[in-house]
Write a protein that holds these residues in place. Structure first.
Motif, PDB file in Angstrom:
ATOM      1  N   ILE A  78      -8.708  46.223  36.567  1.00  0.00           N
ATOM      2  CA  ILE A  78      -9.483  46.035  35.334  1.00  0.00           C
ATOM      3  C   ILE A  78      -8.570  45.473  34.241  1.00  0.00           C
ATOM      4  N   GLU A  79      -9.072  44.427  33.573  1.00  0.00           N
ATOM      5  CA  GLU A  79      -8.230  43.681  32.627  1.00  0.00           C
ATOM      6  C   GLU A  79      -8.473  44.138  31.186  1.00  0.00           C
ATOM      7  N   TYR A  80      -7.397  44.250  30.420  1.00  0.00           N
ATOM      8  CA  TYR A  80      -7.489  44.509  28.981  1.00  0.00           C
ATOM      9  C   TYR A  80      -6.656  43.472  28.233  1.00  0.00           C
ATOM     10  N   HIS A  81      -7.039  43.222  26.995  1.00  0.00           N
ATOM     11  CA  HIS A  81      -6.282  42.299  26.167  1.00  0.00           C
ATOM     12  C   HIS A  81      -5.118  43.061  25.529  1.00  0.00           C
ATOM     13  N   PRO A  82      -3.882  42.523  25.660  1.00  0.00           N
ATOM     14  CA  PRO A  82      -2.738  43.283  25.144  1.00  0.00           C
ATOM     15  C   PRO A  82      -2.725  43.422  23.614  1.00  0.00           C
ATOM     16  N   ASP A  83      -3.464  42.552  22.923  1.00  0.00           N
ATOM     17  CA  ASP A  83      -3.503  42.656  21.462  1.00  0.00           C
ATOM     18  C   ASP A  83      -4.636  43.553  20.985  1.00  0.00           C
ATOM     19  N   GLN A  84      -5.864  43.116  21.234  1.00  0.00           N
ATOM     20  CA  GLN A  84      -7.011  43.818  20.644  1.00  0.00           C
ATOM     21  C   GLN A  84      -7.391  45.113  21.354  1.00  0.00           C
ATOM     22  N   GLU A  85      -6.995  45.242  22.612  1.00  0.00           N
ATOM     23  CA  GLU A  85      -7.538  46.355  23.403  1.00  0.00           C
ATOM     24  C   GLU A  85      -6.475  47.351  23.876  1.00  0.00           C
ATOM     25  N   THR A  86      -5.290  47.257  23.305  1.00  0.00           N
ATOM     26  CA  THR A  86      -4.175  48.100  23.770  1.00  0.00           C
ATOM     27  C   THR A  86      -3.416  48.661  22.577  1.00  0.00           C
ATOM     28  N   LEU A  87      -3.084  49.930  22.653  1.00  0.00           N
ATOM     29  CA  LEU A  87      -2.319  50.552  21.573  1.00  0.00           C
ATOM     30  C   LEU A  87      -1.293  51.505  22.186  1.00  0.00           C
ATOM     31  N   VAL A  88      -0.052  51.389  21.736  1.00  0.00           N
ATOM     32  CA  VAL A  88       1.012  52.289  22.202  1.00  0.00           C
ATOM     33  C   VAL A  88       1.099  53.456  21.224  1.00  0.00           C
TER      34      VAL A  88
END
Ligand code: PLP
Length: 388
Positions: free
Chosen positions: A84-94
């Motif tokens: 499953i793919e996520y966008h590293p900018d808009q859809e990911t938070l560390v």
């Protein structure tokens, strides 16, 4: 109650786990099966990456969302493992541990009075965090008959016009349950029918002993209504580094990022750099594999050993906990845990510390040295013979 303290926060009881740690800490020769963290030191290659980063002087804040290379590594790994793919900018938070990701998720979606369905027994923080975020937790007891999986019918019966979300955790702390596909589909159907958000705490995703983990967001129609909580603490033995992440739809992640920005700024820089290595270096992957193999051997030792002494343990298929039924002792879970530590110096956690459905059980963590597990079984055998 004095007005100095928030009534909402004061009303939340302290964690039931702490009490037993505090007692154990005052005693000599205690074997602790109580603490829920890996007994491994973080693999060398990951620690070295953290040390190298410090040597290079990387001691400043990072981007609020986390180092881009780390976000890329997270989404790549998630795609590779679970398709499953996520966008590293808009859809990911560390975040600072899965703990922060969970808190942000609740802060981002809860309006006053919103209800969150929580299958229990569950991680000790869930109910408290829902309350802190201004919502109302709605606990639902799961049972050994369904292998501690929540059913669609149970969720359906608990839904009201105020229900906002379902908070699930598989592989599960404290039971070791994982979620079969039929149960996943039932949860997804309820979420779709009532337009609910699913917060899926998948912090133990790599610690599966039978079959492959399926991420909840990969179910049809679930991607944009699911917030994935992930982490490094358990899979990579990195509890003290305080690093985790969230994956989800851009509108929700934007609000989570806002809370994170104002309260945290950015997750620890050294930990982020080390985590890039955790996700990308094949030696770190080998370490995940060998740690899992080691847990698996100890899982068999503890679960079979418990069965031999008359404490039936449901077969845990993930994480690193056994959740034996202790009713044969004629005691409540609290009495069992208290008397066991008092008479035999073995520490475990009473099931009710994890909410509804926990009475009659205790949690034992098998991320503990093999000889300690063997000795604990000896002592517990004596204990059960005396009290059974
Ligand atoms: C189910 C579950 N979720 C989240 C956490 C928090 O982990 P972290 O160290 O990533 O904050 C834990 C830790 O015990 C856990 O068991």
């Amino acid at each position: 109650m004095s007005d100095r303290i928030s009534r909402r926060v004061a009303a939340v009881p302290p964690s039931g786990i702490r009490k037993f740690f505090d007692i154990a800490a005052t005693m000599q020769d205690v074997i602790s099966l109580g603490i829920g963290e890996p007994d491994f030191v973080t693999p060398d290659v990951i620690r070295q990456a953290g040390m190298d980063s410090l040597t290079r002087g990387e001691t400043r804040y990072t981007s609020n969302s986390g180092i881009f290379e780390l976000r890329e590594a997270i989404v790549k790994k998630w795609a590779q493992l679970y398709g499953i793919e996520y966008h590293p900018d808009q859809e990911t938070l560390v975040t600072v541990g899965g703990s922060e990701a969970l808190y942000l998720a609740l802060m981002a979606i809860i309006n006053p009075g919103d209800e969150v369905l929580i299958p229990e027994p569950c991680f000790v923080s869930y109910e408290a965090e829902v309350v802190f975020a201004g919502g109302t937790p709605v606990p639902i007891a799961t049972h050994v008959e369904t292998l501690f999986q929540v059913t669609g019918a149970q969720l359906e019966a608990a839904v009201t016009p105020n229900t906002k979300a379902i908070l699930i955790n598989y592989p599960n702390n404290p039971t070791g349950a994982v979620l079969d596909h039929e149960y996943m589909a039932e949860i997804a159907a309820v979420a779709a029918r009532h337009d609910l958000i699913v917060i899926s705490d998948e912090i133990y995703d790599r610690l599966m002993y039978a079959g492959q983990h399926t991420t909840f967001s990969s179910l049809p129609g679930m991607r944009d209504r699911t917030i994935i909580i992930g982490g490094f603490s358990k899979d990579y033995a990195m509890t003290g580094w305080r690093l985790g992440f969230a994956l989800g739809a851009a509108d929700i992640l934007a609000v989570m990022r806002k809370v994170h920005q104002y309260t945290i700024m950015s997750a620890p820089t050294t930990a982020q750099v080390a985590a890039i290595t955790a996700l990308t270096d094949p030696r770190a992957e080998d370490a995940v594999y060998s740690m899992r193999e080691s847990y698996n051997l100890r899982r068999r030792l503890l679960v079979d050993g418990l069965a031999n002494i008359g404490l039936t343990a449901f077969e845990p298929r993930g994480a690193f906990y056994a959740f034996p039924d202790i009713r044969v002792s004629g005691m409540t879970s609290d009495e069992f845990a208290m008397t066991l530590i008092d008479e035999e110096k073995v520490a475990c956690v009473p099931g009710p510390a994890f909410g509804l459905g926990g009475e009659g059980y205790v949690r034992m963590c098998y991320a503990t040295a093999k000889d300690q597990i063997e000795e604990a079984l000896e002592r517990m055998g004596r204990f059960v013979r005396r009290h059974g």
